[in-house]
Design an enzyme around this catalytic site. Structure first.
Site, PDB file in Angstrom:
ATOM      1  N   ARG A   1       0.336  31.202  -1.881  1.00  0.00           N
ATOM      2  CA  ARG A   1      -0.349  30.143  -2.629  1.00  0.00           C
ATOM      3  C   ARG A   1      -1.755  30.572  -3.015  1.00  0.00           C
ATOM      4  NH1 ARG A   1       3.429  28.013   0.631  1.00  0.00           N
ATOM      5  NH2 ARG A   1       4.333  25.969   0.160  1.00  0.00           N
TER       6      ARG A   1
ATOM      7  N   PRO B   1      -3.714   5.388   5.165  1.00  0.00           N
ATOM      8  CA  PRO B   1      -3.389   5.832   6.516  1.00  0.00           C
ATOM      9  C   PRO B   1      -2.826   7.254   6.491  1.00  0.00           C
ATOM     10  CG  PRO B   1      -2.587   3.612   6.126  1.00  0.00           C
ATOM     11  CD  PRO B   1      -3.030   4.144   4.800  1.00  0.00           C
ATOM     12  N   GLU B   2      -3.370   8.123   7.332  1.00  0.00           N
ATOM     13  CA  GLU B   2      -2.903   9.497   7.418  1.00  0.00           C
ATOM     14  C   GLU B   2      -2.062   9.662   8.674  1.00  0.00           C
ATOM     15  OE1 GLU B   2      -6.093  12.260   6.773  1.00  0.00           O
ATOM     16  OE2 GLU B   2      -6.855  11.180   5.032  1.00  0.00           O
TER      17      GLU B   2
ATOM     18  N   ARG C   1      -1.825  -3.698  -1.750  1.00  0.00           N
ATOM     19  CA  ARG C   1      -1.586  -2.971  -3.001  1.00  0.00           C
ATOM     20  C   ARG C   1      -0.104  -2.716  -3.263  1.00  0.00           C
ATOM     21  NH1 ARG C   1      -5.897   1.867  -3.404  1.00  0.00           N
ATOM     22  NH2 ARG C   1      -5.124   1.832  -5.548  1.00  0.00           N
TER      23      ARG C   1
ATOM     24  N   HIS D   1       0.079 -11.241   1.184  1.00  0.00           N
ATOM     25  CA  HIS D   1       0.194  -9.790   1.248  1.00  0.00           C
ATOM     26  C   HIS D   1       1.174  -9.322   2.328  1.00  0.00           C
ATOM     27  CE1 HIS D   1      -2.940  -9.521  -1.663  1.00  0.00           C
ATOM     28  NE2 HIS D   1      -3.900  -9.920  -0.855  1.00  0.00           N
TER      29      HIS D   1
END
Length: 271
Positions: free
Chosen positions: A151, A2-3, A107, A89
């Site tokens: 950068r 998820p972003e 996970r 889970h």
């Protein structure tokens, strides 16, 4: 994973429902990435004041403290009054007077951590190095361009690092770079002020559109009401290797950057 848009969509899907609720019980499952940091009983009786977001963290403001919730690689939350028994889970439940907030994470890379406030050393450790919020007023072109000038890494890697601007993950970095016409391999310090301005606006536009579309559901993401996102259906380059560019018709290409797949149009995006 998820972003930022998926985390914001998750927040919006339950913040109004949980605000003002009293915590009546806390259930812990298998250990997550980090320990809760407090006895679960310490949370009982507290009131949920609000739910905010910082980067990919959900910040659950309590009457006495703060919960930092991270979805990790595969986590999702659901908030409702009627939930089936917890499965293998389901690793954290915040039972409140308005319903139950449940974290499911196959996970177990996600986490729920207690801090006294944002000045708490633990909160500072998790949040202190995050860049500016891309959808906030602090995301300004001048500071963004100045940061890019220091950068030398490829621009996509700089965006993913999250210390200049937070939350621009793999999907949305590829999409924003396409919209700005910048090749993902271009070194950040070679990007001019005008191109930085286009990229800054592209990041804001892509993320805002993703939030409006409910995020991206590539595998099993859903918000706290079980609803999927649809942004991926209108992606310009992400996941479209070998397909024609929606703008010029050139075949979309892909490459590996930092163990992540990058997608771009070799004609529309200039080095």
């Amino acid at each position: 994973m998820p972003e930022l848009p998926e985390v914001e969509v998750t927040r919006l899907s339950f913040v109004d429902a949980i605000r003002g609720a009293s915590i009546v019980a806390v259930r812990m499952g298998k250990p997550l990435r980090w320990p809760l940091g407090v006895q679960p009983e310490r949370l009982v009786g507290q009131t949920v004041r609000d739910v905010r977001r910082r980067g990919k963290y959900l910040l659950i403001d309590l009457s006495d403290g703060l919960l930092l919730l991270h979805l990790g690689m595969s986590g999702s939350v659901v908030f409702t009054r009627d939930l089936p028994p917890a499965g293998k889970h389901d690793h954290f439940e915040l039972q409140t007077s308005h319903g139950t907030l449940r974290l499911n994470d196959p996970r177990r890379f996600g986490a729920v951590v207690f801090a006294h406030d944002e000045a708490d050393p633990l909160a500072c450790k998790l949040l202190g190095k995050l860049g500016v919020e891309p959808l906030g007023e602090s995301f300004q072109v001048a500071q963004f361009h100045q940061g890019l000038q220091s950068r030398s890494a490829p621009i996509k890697q700089v965006l993913l690092a999250g210390d200049l601007v937070v939350g621009v993950g793999n999907i949305y970095a590829s999409e924003a770079l396409f919209l700005a016409g910048i090749r993902p391999t271009t070194r950040a310090n070679r990007i001019s002020r005008p191109r930085a301005a286009r990229l800054q606006q592209a990041i804001r536009d892509v993320l805002a559109r993703a939030v409006a579309k409910g995020g991206s559901t590539l595998r099993d993401f859903s918000n706290a009401q079980g609803e999927s996102g649809y942004f991926q259906l209108e992606a310009m380059v992400y996941g479209r290797q070998g397909e024609p560019c929606r703008v010029c018709g050139t075949t979309i290409k892909s490459l590996r950057q930092g163990q992540r797949s990058t997608f771009f149009c070799p004609v529309c995006q200039k080095p």
